[in-house]
Enzyme design. Sequence first.
Site, mmCIF file in Angstrom:
data_model
loop_
_atom_site.group_PDB
_atom_site.id
_atom_site.type_symbol
_atom_site.label_atom_id
_atom_site.label_comp_id
_atom_site.label_asym_id
_atom_site.label_seq_id
_atom_site.Cartn_x
_atom_site.Cartn_y
_atom_site.Cartn_z
ATOM 1 N N CYS A 153 0.832 -1.214 0.000
ATOM 2 C CA CYS A 153 0.000 0.000 0.000
ATOM 3 C C CYS A 153 0.862 1.258 0.000
ATOM 4 O O CYS A 153 1.326 1.707 1.056
ATOM 5 C CB CYS A 153 -0.928 -0.008 1.211
ATOM 6 S SG CYS A 153 -1.941 1.480 1.297
ATOM 7 N N CYS A 155 -0.497 4.093 2.115
ATOM 8 C CA CYS A 155 -0.345 3.961 3.568
ATOM 9 C C CYS A 155 1.106 4.204 3.980
ATOM 10 O O CYS A 155 1.370 4.822 5.005
ATOM 11 C CB CYS A 155 -0.725 2.567 4.040
ATOM 12 S SG CYS A 155 -2.152 1.866 3.249
ATOM 13 N N ASP A 156 2.049 3.679 3.210
ATOM 14 C CA ASP A 156 3.426 3.580 3.698
ATOM 15 C C ASP A 156 4.441 4.435 2.952
ATOM 16 O O ASP A 156 5.600 4.515 3.375
ATOM 17 C CB ASP A 156 3.875 2.104 3.647
ATOM 18 C CG ASP A 156 2.980 1.222 4.510
ATOM 19 O OD1 ASP A 156 2.497 1.733 5.544
ATOM 20 O OD2 ASP A 156 2.747 0.069 4.153
#
Length: 308
Positions: free
Chosen positions: A133, A136-137
């Site tokens: 992701c 997200c990261d």
Amino acid sequence: MSKVHNLIIIGSGPAGLTAGLYAARAELEPLIIGGLEAGGQLMLTTEVENFPGYESILGPELIDKITNHAKKFGTELIRENVTKVDFSSQPLKVWAGDQEYHSKSVIIATGASARWLGLDSETRLRGKGVSSCATCDGFFFKDKDIAVVGGGDSALEEATFLTKFASKVSVIVRRDELRASKPLQKRAQENPKIEFVWNSEVQEVLGDSKVEGVRLKNNKTEAESDLKLDGLFVAIGHTPNTGIFEGQIDLDEKGYIKPVKNTAASVSGIFVAGDVEDIRYRQAITAAGSGCKAALDAEKWLAEQGNA
Ligand code: NAP
């Protein structure tokens, strides 16, 4: 016996929410069991630029808007994971949290999840530099060298997004051509921070407590080489979320639900919408469209049973 709903919708991505919106307007009082991580894959997306009416909107914001829209007409949404179903007789039975729910009809809109390479080192270093992701990261890789595995739309979209943070993004492609659409290819190829590594497969993710690189094998020359990296993003497609439906309705050889007529699945009263039945288009708008169709089909089916 507990309340028998007209319609339970399993899944709360654009397909499930749109089904809820339509069913609520048809006064079916639908219940969406949306999963603990409600919202589906759009929750892991950055900008969406191809949902009609929105030139640019963040994925989670779009989900928020569709959720509120569905709720406005009376859709009930609970955030629980469905753990078991029994579609062998009416009423249809769905278990979520510590509750058993009964319904005359069900729309399955459980979507699909990211696939992994299947390497032990990948599993061991997940969350320690290995991710699926970018949204997200990506932030954690400011001025770092990272790689994305895959040659489809997801891989190039993630690679392009990750150049906001990383100093360099290597895209590791197992063939010598990309599967991604032309506009995404062009955008990635013109990005000076993106470099393509062709005909290459990841043999191992290197590093003890965090990602330090990958061992690659060139599948044309068989040559092995190490690439130093701080992070590895895997974007190699998806698997349909149909585990709980095995043995209950017909699935194809890849685990996708194949409707038998329009959106109707192989068991009477079960309908299907979104990526869980769509291996080809997998767009937010096509998922929303199929959610609409499934709700209309469920409404008609309920009317035919004379009990809606
Ligand atoms: P995809 O189109 O199935 O592409 C998967 C990519 O990963 C392919 O390049 C594939 O290689 C590669 N791959 C698969 N298994 C691999 C493995 N074990 N090792 C290395 N590489 C592997 O999946 P996707 O990119 O997630 O896209 C899925 C769908 O969503 C598509 O229909 C896409 O159009 C859509 N999508 C659209 C957008 C957008 O429009 N903005 C964004 C994201 C996704 P091969 O080509 O050799 O098979």
